[in-house]
Design a protein around this motif. Structure first.
Motif, PDB file in Angstrom:
ATOM      1  N   LYS A  62      23.386  18.600  20.969  1.00  0.00           N
ATOM      2  CA  LYS A  62      24.173  17.542  21.593  1.00  0.00           C
ATOM      3  C   LYS A  62      24.585  17.981  22.990  1.00  0.00           C
ATOM      4  CE  LYS A  62      28.676  15.264  21.062  1.00  0.00           C
ATOM      5  NZ  LYS A  62      29.878  15.177  20.196  1.00  0.00           N
ATOM      6  N   PRO A  63      24.392  17.127  23.986  1.00  0.00           N
ATOM      7  CA  PRO A  63      24.880  17.441  25.341  1.00  0.00           C
ATOM      8  C   PRO A  63      26.401  17.512  25.344  1.00  0.00           C
ATOM      9  CG  PRO A  63      23.235  15.696  25.401  1.00  0.00           C
ATOM     10  CD  PRO A  63      23.586  15.892  23.969  1.00  0.00           C
ATOM     11  N   THR A  64      26.929  18.417  26.125  1.00  0.00           N
ATOM     12  CA  THR A  64      28.386  18.605  26.151  1.00  0.00           C
ATOM     13  C   THR A  64      29.076  17.757  27.217  1.00  0.00           C
ATOM     14  OG1 THR A  64      28.084  20.511  27.622  1.00  0.00           O
ATOM     15  CG2 THR A  64      28.244  20.952  25.249  1.00  0.00           C
ATOM     16  N   THR A  65      28.297  17.151  28.133  1.00  0.00           N
ATOM     17  CA  THR A  65      28.903  16.311  29.168  1.00  0.00           C
ATOM     18  C   THR A  65      28.576  14.849  28.890  1.00  0.00           C
ATOM     19  OG1 THR A  65      26.944  16.520  30.588  1.00  0.00           O
ATOM     20  CG2 THR A  65      28.700  18.130  30.883  1.00  0.00           C
ATOM     21  N   PRO A  66      29.504  13.918  29.137  1.00  0.00           N
ATOM     22  CA  PRO A  66      29.284  12.496  28.831  1.00  0.00           C
ATOM     23  C   PRO A  66      28.066  11.909  29.534  1.00  0.00           C
ATOM     24  CG  PRO A  66      31.598  12.905  29.255  1.00  0.00           C
ATOM     25  CD  PRO A  66      30.874  14.156  29.628  1.00  0.00           C
ATOM     26  N   ASP A  67      27.806  12.292  30.785  1.00  0.00           N
ATOM     27  CA  ASP A  67      26.684  11.724  31.525  1.00  0.00           C
ATOM     28  C   ASP A  67      25.340  12.040  30.851  1.00  0.00           C
ATOM     29  OD1 ASP A  67      28.404  10.672  33.344  1.00  0.00           O
ATOM     30  OD2 ASP A  67      28.158  12.272  34.823  1.00  0.00           O
ATOM     31  N   LEU A  68      25.224  13.238  30.312  1.00  0.00           N
ATOM     32  CA  LEU A  68      23.965  13.648  29.677  1.00  0.00           C
ATOM     33  C   LEU A  68      23.778  13.003  28.303  1.00  0.00           C
ATOM     34  CD1 LEU A  68      23.677  17.463  30.513  1.00  0.00           C
ATOM     35  CD2 LEU A  68      22.269  15.583  31.396  1.00  0.00           C
ATOM     36  N   ARG A  69      24.817  12.392  27.773  1.00  0.00           N
ATOM     37  CA  ARG A  69      24.707  11.761  26.464  1.00  0.00           C
ATOM     38  C   ARG A  69      24.306  10.301  26.551  1.00  0.00           C
ATOM     39  NH1 ARG A  69      29.457  14.993  25.084  1.00  0.00           N
ATOM     40  NH2 ARG A  69      30.839  13.182  25.341  1.00  0.00           N
ATOM     41  N   ALA A  70      24.016   9.808  27.740  1.00  0.00           N
ATOM     42  CA  ALA A  70      23.658   8.398  27.915  1.00  0.00           C
ATOM     43  C   ALA A  70      22.453   8.278  28.849  1.00  0.00           C
ATOM     44  CB  ALA A  70      24.838   7.607  28.468  1.00  0.00           C
ATOM     45  N   TYR A  71      21.684   7.211  28.648  1.00  0.00           N
ATOM     46  CA  TYR A  71      20.538   6.896  29.497  1.00  0.00           C
ATOM     47  C   TYR A  71      21.070   6.519  30.895  1.00  0.00           C
ATOM     48  CZ  TYR A  71      15.914   4.993  30.499  1.00  0.00           C
ATOM     49  OH  TYR A  71      14.671   4.772  31.017  1.00  0.00           O
ATOM     50  N   PRO A  72      20.406   6.928  32.015  1.00  0.00           N
ATOM     51  CA  PRO A  72      19.062   7.519  32.111  1.00  0.00           C
ATOM     52  C   PRO A  72      19.015   9.050  32.155  1.00  0.00           C
ATOM     53  CG  PRO A  72      19.777   6.825  34.264  1.00  0.00           C
ATOM     54  CD  PRO A  72      20.901   6.481  33.340  1.00  0.00           C
ATOM     55  N   LEU A  73      20.196   9.708  32.383  1.00  0.00           N
ATOM     56  CA  LEU A  73      20.166  11.174  32.457  1.00  0.00           C
ATOM     57  C   LEU A  73      19.717  11.790  31.135  1.00  0.00           C
ATOM     58  CD1 LEU A  73      23.385  12.038  34.524  1.00  0.00           C
ATOM     59  CD2 LEU A  73      21.002  11.883  35.292  1.00  0.00           C
ATOM     60  N   LEU A  74      20.058  11.129  30.047  1.00  0.00           N
ATOM     61  CA  LEU A  74      19.629  11.619  28.737  1.00  0.00           C
ATOM     62  C   LEU A  74      18.108  11.625  28.631  1.00  0.00           C
ATOM     63  CD1 LEU A  74      20.073  12.461  25.781  1.00  0.00           C
ATOM     64  CD2 LEU A  74      20.340  10.031  25.225  1.00  0.00           C
ATOM     65  N   GLY A  75      17.477  10.554  29.114  1.00  0.00           N
ATOM     66  CA  GLY A  75      16.016  10.487  29.058  1.00  0.00           C
ATOM     67  C   GLY A  75      15.361  11.609  29.846  1.00  0.00           C
TER      68      GLY A  75
END
Length: 397
Positions: A62-75
């Motif tokens: 699981k990513p620890t930062t909110p931005d990495l837990r959502a598209y598009p940074l997650l993708g």
């Protein structure tokens, strides 16, 4: 010796007989349910899953930062992670998924034929959002249709077509091909071989999959890695460091083979079966000791009576049979009570864990085991009693 006389003999020592009956009943109840749970757990561990369990790794992270837990940074993160893992020697395929297979509970929902909701509505179907290599990572082959390939862009208004497992497709669309038919979620693009999804689902091999980007992973996600033979353990050791090198802002919960995940799934049943098995063995041992003590004490008190019978012409075999018959009768009554206790214990355990109902042959088998153990325990004191001399016994009159 008649049944009436056997019962009369047992009633002369009511307290001891009642305590022995309770002990035998409890022993049988524990023995029956521990054996049932052990057999059920063994069957579950040996049931086919449709997966290459030893050579498939699952990483839960699981990513620890909110931005990495959502598209598009997650993708972007997922693509970089899969590229890094794919570069490891021995990796044959890698894919992401919102959840892994072989688990208890997860993301699921109902599914039905869009033209026949009332008849085909099936609840609790696992819903997988995965990358195109998901099927290669699990080693699941296509039965019908063509696996979809999702573009990079995300179109919420046009959901990705579904891929169904064979059993689910046959349940929803019996007697016809599911390809192109509509469900309440999306049309069906392909059908693949069955594989084990969730043990808590309507059916463990009912699975629906959509090849689609992950929009959010607040609860984490899984990477599934298909490894070549002999390289699994080496890859497992490298994975946490490789993934952190891609991006340090992640938390790796665990790295397991699906075989370990399968065993983890039934750890509660296995542990309880082991505990009940140990308790049953101890109870059986205590029942044998109690039966031995009861038979030995009874034989000592009956020396005079046995001597008189021997003086009147009773054979040693008849004396032995009479003493064993008392213990057989006690065991039969205790086992009968034990069946009722076993049924009650079965219902209590079934309210806590998944446990099948008792079948007819298991109490019979355990009663036979109990009878053999009691016979072995009482054989020696009964055998000693037959050696009472008629002359010695007569002198006590």
């Amino acid at each position: 010796m008649s049944l009436h006389l056997l019962i009369k003999s047992l009633l002369r020592r009511k307290v001891v007989t009642v305590l022995l009956l309770v002990q035998l009943a409890m022993t049988l109840a524990l023995l029956v349910n521990s054996l049932l749970l052990a057999m059920q757990t063994r069957d579950k561990l040996n049931e086919p899953t449709g997966l290459n369990l030893p050579q498939t790794l699952q990483v839960q992270l699981k990513p620890t930062t909110p931005d990495l837990r959502a598209y598009p940074l997650l993708g972007d993160l997922l693509e970089r992670q899969m590229a890094a893992v794919r570069a490891l020697p021995g990796v044959q395929a890698v894919a992401y998924a919102n959840q892994g297979p072989v688990r208890q509970g997860g993301n699921n929902g109902n599914l039905y034929d869009a033209d026949d909701e009332e008849r085909t509505n099936i609840p609790t179907i696992p819903q997988y959002m995965v990358s195109p290599d998901f099927f290669a990572a699990l080693g699941v082959s296509v039965v019908d249709g063509q696996l979809p390939v999702t573009p990079i862009a995300v179109d919420i208004d046009t959901p990705s077509p579904l891929v169904l497992t064979r059993s689910l497709a046959e349940k929803l669309f019996p007697g016809r091909s599911a390809i192109g038919l509509k469900t309440n979620r999306a049309p069906v693009a392909a059908v693949v071989e069955d594989f084990f999804g969730q043990s808590s689902a309507t059916n463990p091999v009912y699975n629906s999959i959509q090849v689609s980007p992950l929009l959010g992973v607040d609860w984490g996600y899984a990477l599934l890695i298909n490894t070549s033979e002999g390289s699994t353990e080496q890859i497992r050791q490298q994975l946490p460091e490789v993934l952190r090198q891609v991006d340090a802002n992640i938390e790796v919960f665990y790295v397991r083979t699906l075989e370990e995940q399968h065993q983890q799934l039934y750890r509660n049943e296995f542990g309880l079966a082991t505990l009940l098995g140990i308790l049953s063995g101890l109870m059986l041992l205590v029942a044998m000791v109690s039966s031995y003590s009861n038979a030995h004490f009874h034989a000592l008190k009956q020396q005079q009576e046995i001597g008189i019978k021997r003086a009147l012409g009773a054979s040693k075999q008849l004396i032995l049979l009479e003493l064993l018959s008392e213990n057989w009768l006690t065991t039969a009554v205790g086992a009968s009570l034990g069946v009722l206790c076993a049924l009650a214990l079965n219902k209590v355990l079934a309210s806590v864990i998944s446990l099948e109902a008792l079948n007819w042959w298991l109490p019979l088998l355990c009663s036979a085991v109990l009878l053999v153990c009691v016979t072995v325990a009482t054989w020696y004191p009964a055998r000693i009693a037959t050696k009472v001399s008629p002359a010695t016994a007569t002198k006590t009159l």
